[in-house]
Every structure is written in C-alpha cells, then in structure tokens.
Design a protein around this motif. Structure first.
Motif, PDB file in Angstrom:
ATOM      1  N   LEU A 186       0.729  -1.018  -0.074  1.00 13.34           N
ATOM      2  CA  LEU A 186      -0.085  -0.077   0.079  1.00 13.34           C
ATOM      3  C   LEU A 186       0.852   1.287  -0.086  1.00 13.34           C
ATOM      4  O   LEU A 186       0.676   2.309  -0.786  1.00 13.34           O
ATOM      5  CB  LEU A 186      -1.027  -0.042   1.006  1.00 13.34           C
ATOM      6  CG  LEU A 186      -1.912   1.108   1.388  1.00 13.34           C
ATOM      7  CD1 LEU A 186      -2.701   1.394   0.153  1.00 13.34           C
ATOM      8  CD2 LEU A 186      -2.672   1.116   2.484  1.00 13.34           C
ATOM      9  N   LYS A 212       2.467   1.468  -3.495  1.00 13.81           N
ATOM     10  CA  LYS A 212       1.393   1.926  -4.729  1.00 13.81           C
ATOM     11  C   LYS A 212       0.823   3.209  -4.273  1.00 13.81           C
ATOM     12  O   LYS A 212       0.639   4.048  -5.100  1.00 13.81           O
ATOM     13  CB  LYS A 212       0.498   0.917  -4.605  1.00 13.81           C
ATOM     14  CG  LYS A 212       0.948  -0.261  -5.282  1.00 13.81           C
ATOM     15  CD  LYS A 212      -0.454  -1.525  -5.315  1.00 13.81           C
ATOM     16  CE  LYS A 212       0.077  -2.920  -5.770  1.00 13.81           C
ATOM     17  NZ  LYS A 212       0.469  -2.632  -7.150  1.00 13.81           N
ATOM     18  N   TRP A 213       1.068   3.859  -3.083  1.00 17.27           N
ATOM     19  CA  TRP A 213       0.381   5.148  -2.834  1.00 17.27           C
ATOM     20  C   TRP A 213       1.336   6.196  -3.255  1.00 17.27           C
ATOM     21  O   TRP A 213       1.047   7.093  -4.089  1.00 17.27           O
ATOM     22  CB  TRP A 213       0.578   5.357  -1.321  1.00 17.27           C
ATOM     23  CG  TRP A 213       0.112   6.724  -0.643  1.00 17.27           C
ATOM     24  CD1 TRP A 213       0.861   7.522  -0.563  1.00 17.27           C
ATOM     25  CD2 TRP A 213      -1.269   7.325  -0.555  1.00 17.27           C
ATOM     26  NE1 TRP A 213       0.142   8.682  -0.342  1.00 17.27           N
ATOM     27  CE2 TRP A 213      -0.958   8.598   0.010  1.00 17.27           C
ATOM     28  CE3 TRP A 213      -2.586   6.650  -0.582  1.00 17.27           C
ATOM     29  CZ2 TRP A 213      -2.017   9.407   0.150  1.00 17.27           C
ATOM     30  CZ3 TRP A 213      -3.599   7.388  -0.109  1.00 17.27           C
ATOM     31  CH2 TRP A 213      -3.418   8.724   0.028  1.00 17.27           C
ATOM     32  N   LEU A 246      -6.208   5.184  -6.219  1.00 16.84           N
ATOM     33  CA  LEU A 246      -5.485   3.943  -5.445  1.00 16.84           C
ATOM     34  C   LEU A 246      -6.904   3.617  -4.632  1.00 16.84           C
ATOM     35  O   LEU A 246      -7.618   4.600  -4.027  1.00 16.84           O
ATOM     36  CB  LEU A 246      -4.514   4.310  -4.471  1.00 16.84           C
ATOM     37  CG  LEU A 246      -3.957   3.186  -3.897  1.00 16.84           C
ATOM     38  CD1 LEU A 246      -3.070   2.217  -4.979  1.00 16.84           C
ATOM     39  CD2 LEU A 246      -2.799   3.667  -2.745  1.00 16.84           C
ATOM     40  N   VAL A 303      -8.365   0.563  -1.666  1.00 16.81           N
ATOM     41  CA  VAL A 303      -8.242  -0.485  -0.820  1.00 16.81           C
ATOM     42  C   VAL A 303      -9.597  -1.311  -0.534  1.00 16.81           C
ATOM     43  O   VAL A 303     -10.718  -0.523  -0.292  1.00 16.81           O
ATOM     44  CB  VAL A 303      -7.850  -0.063   0.644  1.00 16.81           C
ATOM     45  CG1 VAL A 303      -7.831  -1.049   1.669  1.00 16.81           C
ATOM     46  CG2 VAL A 303      -6.295   0.457   0.383  1.00 16.81           C
ATOM     47  N   VAL A 311      -5.327  -4.454  -2.563  1.00 15.78           N
ATOM     48  CA  VAL A 311      -4.980  -3.102  -3.038  1.00 15.78           C
ATOM     49  C   VAL A 311      -4.960  -2.965  -4.531  1.00 15.78           C
ATOM     50  O   VAL A 311      -4.357  -3.826  -5.311  1.00 15.78           O
ATOM     51  CB  VAL A 311      -3.499  -2.607  -2.673  1.00 15.78           C
ATOM     52  CG1 VAL A 311      -3.154  -1.127  -3.110  1.00 15.78           C
ATOM     53  CG2 VAL A 311      -3.223  -2.626  -1.053  1.00 15.78           C
ATOM     54  N   ALA A 323      -1.583   6.827   3.282  1.00 14.84           N
ATOM     55  CA  ALA A 323      -2.268   5.785   2.874  1.00 14.84           C
ATOM     56  C   ALA A 323      -2.972   5.316   4.037  1.00 14.84           C
ATOM     57  O   ALA A 323      -4.219   4.428   3.789  1.00 14.84           O
ATOM     58  CB  ALA A 323      -1.101   4.746   2.511  1.00 14.84           C
ATOM     59  N   LYS A 365      -6.873   3.550   4.057  1.00 19.11           N
ATOM     60  CA  LYS A 365      -7.171   2.025   4.764  1.00 19.11           C
ATOM     61  C   LYS A 365      -8.093   2.328   5.693  1.00 19.11           C
ATOM     62  O   LYS A 365      -9.151   1.521   5.849  1.00 19.11           O
ATOM     63  CB  LYS A 365      -5.743   1.557   5.217  1.00 19.11           C
ATOM     64  CG  LYS A 365      -6.164  -0.011   5.916  1.00 19.11           C
ATOM     65  CD  LYS A 365      -4.707  -0.472   6.179  1.00 19.11           C
ATOM     66  CE  LYS A 365      -4.147   0.243   7.191  1.00 19.11           C
ATOM     67  NZ  LYS A 365      -2.653  -0.040   7.628  1.00 19.11           N
TER      68      LYS A 365
END
Length: 284
Positions: free
Chosen positions: A123, A126-127, A137, A139, A192, A244, A248
């Motif tokens: 995460l 990729k963030w 993005l 989750v 993700v 991030a 989440k």
C-alpha cells in the motif's frame, strides 16, 4: 689450414660425485693401505661401512623430508582452495536462508498469501506511485461473516480449511483483475488496486462477495445457510489525501458499516478533499 674444420669440441661439465661415494672411496683407500695390518684394515672398513650407512640414511631422510614438505605444500594449497569453496557455499546458503526467512516473514503460513506486513508495504509503495502519476488508488477489505461462530462450532481444523478456500477464491479473482491480495487478520483479507475507477473497484468487491457465497460452504444459524463475506472499499487520489493510512481507515469504516447493515454486502466510498465521501452499497 685448408680443409681444417672450425668446429670446436668441449667436454661436458663433470658432475661432482656424491659425498657418500667420495668419503667411501677415501676410507676404502685407507683400508687398503692398512692391508698389512688386518685389525686396522678391519676398523677402516667398518668405519667406511658406518659412514656409507649414515650418508645413505641421511640422503634418504633428506628425500623423505623433501617429500613431506612438498606434500605439506600441496595439502596447504588444497585446504585453502577447499576453505574458499566452503566459504562461498556457506555464504550462498546464508543468502538463500535469509531470502527464505524474509519471504516467510512476509507470507501467511496458513493460506500462502502475503501477510499484513506485505499489504502495508504494498500500500505504501503503490501510494507513492499513484501520487506521483496522479491516478486513483483503492483498498478493499473482506471479512468472513460470523467466522468465530463457525470456527467454534466445527473446530479449528475445518475453520483453517475454510480460510484457505476463501483465500484461494479471492486470489483467483485478483489474479484476473490485477492487484495485490493478502490475509490481513484472522478472518480478514485485504486488496490493493491501483489506477481503477470507483465503479471498477465496486465491481471487483461485488465479485468477491458473490463468488464466496457461490462456494456454498454450509453454516448453521445464518440467514443464508452458507458462508458469506462483508466487503468495504475506498478509493481516492493520493494527490489530494494526506496518507495511505487514511485510505485504509476509510475502507475499514465501510466494512464496519456493511457488517452493521446486515452483512453479506458491499459498501464503497470515494474520498475527496473537497466533498464528503458518497457511499455506494451492493447487497444480495
């Protein structure tokens, strides 16, 4: 002179006679000079024999010593080479073990999926990518409904089999759609997804809910009579969000609302810095 040859001849260099031969020859000559005196001649002969024996032994020992030194040198080189090979082998084994331990530390032992550490790392990575590229993005969090009741009733062994089956089901879906999947907790899984529209994320989440129900794993005391999951998902553009963890936490909030609304459903939110997050719900 006419007809004479210019060739020159030289004798090959004379090699010195071994010391034992020279000493023996001298003593033998002395013995012959004492031929008229048998006792002295015998003593001289005995002395010659002793000297010859000593020199022979000494020569033999010198050969043995040279052989030992040569063998020692060869052995030393061989041991050094073996030590180098063993060191390289040990280093390679250490690297392999380190990689194996590292892989195990990031893998869930039961399901074979990545674990929560790997999910958090993915995460974060990729963030950064989504923030740099300016793309969304997402989750997705998946929780097995009433799993504790199921586990307590049928036993942990069957409960483990169910976790593995659900994990394989989710992993198969994400393998097609793309993304990162992990076991995030006891009966919770995380996904993700990068650069997906909110509609696509909702579609993936709905597919997970439907496929798990289609497994028809029988349960008791539930309305559906089979195992189901609740799903919460959130999508944002990292360029407009702080971290991030915020994304989440938003997915976790949607998951809790899906469970509170009756379970076996999907709730999704799209986060924006300017407007409140609209919520979408998909239920059976």
């Amino acid at each position: 002179m006419p007809g004479s040859s210019n060739k020159t001849y030289s004798r090959p260099p004379l090699r010195p006679r071994p010391l034992s031969s020279r000493v023996t020859a001298v003593l033998a000559s002395v013995a012959r000079s004492f031929s008229k005196h048998p006792v002295l001649a015998a003593m001289a002969g005995a002395a010659a024999a002793l000297v010859f024996a000593f020199l022979t032994v000494e020569s033999t020992l010198r050969g043995v010593t040279n052989a030992i030194l040569t063998g020692y040198a060869i052995t030393t080189v061989a041991l050094a080479a073996a030590a180098t090979l063993l060191s390289r082998f040990a280093h390679r084994e250490e690297l392999l073990n380190h990689r194996k331990l590292r892989r195990l530390s990031r893998t869930d032992a039961l399901t074979g999926l990545a674990n929560w550490k790997s999910l958090d790392a993915a995460l974060t990575a990729k963030w950064g990518i989504a923030r740099r590229k300016g793309v969304p993005l997402s989750v997705i969090l998946v929780d097995i409904d009433h799993f504790k009741r199921f586990n307590d009733t049928l036993g942990h062994e069957i409960g483990d089999d169910v976790l593995i089956t659900v994990a394989n089901c989710i992993a198969a879906i994400i393998a097609v759609t793309g993304g990162f999947v992990a076991r995030y907790g006891g009966d919770e899984f995380g996904v993700v997804l990068g650069n997906r529209s909110p509609e696509k994320v909702l579609s993936v989440a709905s597919t997970i809910r439907r496929r798990v129900q289609d497994l028809q794993i029988q349960t008791h005391g539930t309305r559906q009579g089979c195992l189901t999951v609740s799903v919460g998902c959130a999508t944002c553009e990292p360029l407009h969000m702080s971290s991030a963890d915020e994304l989440k936490e938003a997915a976790d909030l949607q998951l809790n609302e899906a469970k509170a609304a009756g379970r076996n459903r999907v709730r999704a939110a799209t986060l924006s810095a300017d407007a409140p997050a609209p919520t979408l719900e998909v239920s059976p």
